[in-house]
Design a protein around this motif. Structure first.
Motif, PDB file in Angstrom:
ATOM      1  N   ARG A 101       0.830  -1.210   0.000  1.00  0.00           N
ATOM      2  CA  ARG A 101       0.000   0.000   0.000  1.00  0.00           C
ATOM      3  C   ARG A 101       0.863   1.258   0.000  1.00  0.00           C
ATOM      4  NH1 ARG A 101      -4.549  -0.858   4.520  1.00  0.00           N
ATOM      5  NH2 ARG A 101      -5.421   0.990   3.535  1.00  0.00           N
ATOM      6  N   CYS A 123       1.128   4.051  -3.053  1.00  0.00           N
ATOM      7  CA  CYS A 123       0.851   5.472  -2.809  1.00  0.00           C
ATOM      8  C   CYS A 123       2.054   6.333  -3.157  1.00  0.00           C
ATOM      9  CB  CYS A 123       0.451   5.691  -1.358  1.00  0.00           C
ATOM     10  SG  CYS A 123      -1.161   4.996  -0.951  1.00  0.00           S
ATOM     11  N   SER A 145      -5.512   6.389  -1.807  1.00  0.00           N
ATOM     12  CA  SER A 145      -5.743   5.271  -0.904  1.00  0.00           C
ATOM     13  C   SER A 145      -5.813   3.977  -1.706  1.00  0.00           C
ATOM     14  CB  SER A 145      -7.041   5.464  -0.121  1.00  0.00           C
ATOM     15  OG  SER A 145      -8.136   5.447  -1.023  1.00  0.00           O
ATOM     16  N   VAL A 146      -5.290   2.946  -1.108  1.00  0.00           N
ATOM     17  CA  VAL A 146      -5.335   1.614  -1.704  1.00  0.00           C
ATOM     18  C   VAL A 146      -5.963   0.703  -0.671  1.00  0.00           C
ATOM     19  CG1 VAL A 146      -3.978  -0.297  -2.609  1.00  0.00           C
ATOM     20  CG2 VAL A 146      -3.283   2.036  -3.082  1.00  0.00           C
ATOM     21  N   GLY A 147      -7.023   0.014  -1.044  1.00  0.00           N
ATOM     22  CA  GLY A 147      -7.705  -0.874  -0.113  1.00  0.00           C
ATOM     23  C   GLY A 147      -6.852  -2.069   0.269  1.00  0.00           C
ATOM     24  N   ARG A 148      -7.054  -2.535   1.485  1.00  0.00           N
ATOM     25  CA  ARG A 148      -6.282  -3.674   1.966  1.00  0.00           C
ATOM     26  C   ARG A 148      -6.519  -4.906   1.095  1.00  0.00           C
ATOM     27  NH1 ARG A 148      -3.418  -6.464   5.095  1.00  0.00           N
ATOM     28  NH2 ARG A 148      -3.966  -8.228   6.365  1.00  0.00           N
ATOM     29  N   GLU A 149      -7.762  -5.138   0.686  1.00  0.00           N
ATOM     30  CA  GLU A 149      -8.071  -6.318  -0.121  1.00  0.00           C
ATOM     31  C   GLU A 149      -7.407  -6.251  -1.499  1.00  0.00           C
ATOM     32  OE1 GLU A 149      -9.463  -9.117   0.828  1.00  0.00           O
ATOM     33  OE2 GLU A 149      -9.476  -8.202   2.810  1.00  0.00           O
ATOM     34  N   GLU A 150      -7.386  -5.059  -2.097  1.00  0.00           N
ATOM     35  CA  GLU A 150      -6.721  -4.888  -3.401  1.00  0.00           C
ATOM     36  C   GLU A 150      -5.226  -5.186  -3.292  1.00  0.00           C
ATOM     37  OE1 GLU A 150      -8.305  -1.435  -6.192  1.00  0.00           O
ATOM     38  OE2 GLU A 150      -7.885  -0.750  -4.159  1.00  0.00           O
ATOM     39  N   TYR A 203      -1.446   7.100  -5.676  1.00  0.00           N
ATOM     40  CA  TYR A 203      -2.817   6.784  -5.268  1.00  0.00           C
ATOM     41  C   TYR A 203      -3.070   7.360  -3.876  1.00  0.00           C
ATOM     42  CZ  TYR A 203      -2.820   3.482  -9.137  1.00  0.00           C
ATOM     43  OH  TYR A 203      -2.745   2.929 -10.378  1.00  0.00           O
TER      44      TYR A 203
END
Length: 118
Positions: free
Chosen positions: A78, A82, A89-94, A87
């Motif tokens: 993540r 970034c 925000s980057v989701g944890r699942e992604e 980015y």
């Protein structure tokens, strides 16, 4: 003094190309629809997340001492996404999905550990 017909033709062709270029102004490169633009953005984001996972794995391998497994976390992916790709925000699942895919593709089971499978 007569003009050569080839020279006049060359200049006329050049002027036609300049006019055509000024009218188009790069419209050919623009997406034809909003849906295609969204698909392109999604494709670029997933590709960039995979690259961020590769960078995080490489960095963890560089930091690991000899005989010690490299520890790669989802947070590393993540932060890399970034920092390198901008980015917000980057989701944890992604990030976890990208790390799992690269973890399995690059043979990390022998020398890496990760929290992406939890």
């Amino acid at each position: 003094m007569p003009y050569a017909p080839g020279g006049v033709l060359f200049i006329a062709l050049g002027l036609v190309l300049v006019v055509a270029g000024s009218l188009w102004r790069g419209r050919v490169l623009r997406p034809l629809s909003a849906k295609r633009a969204e698909v392109a953005v999604t494709r670029d984001r997933s590709r960039n997340l995979l690259r961020a996972a590769d960078m995080a794995i490489a960095e963890a391998r560089r930091q690991a001492t000899r005989g010690e497994p490299a520890i790669v976390t989802v947070g590393d992916v993540r932060r890399t996404a970034c920092r390198h790709y901008g980015y917000d925000s980057v989701g944890r699942e992604e990030a976890a999905a990208a790390l799992r895919r690269r973890f399995e593709d690059s043979g990390c089971r022998r020398d890496c550990m990760t929290d992406a499978f939890n």
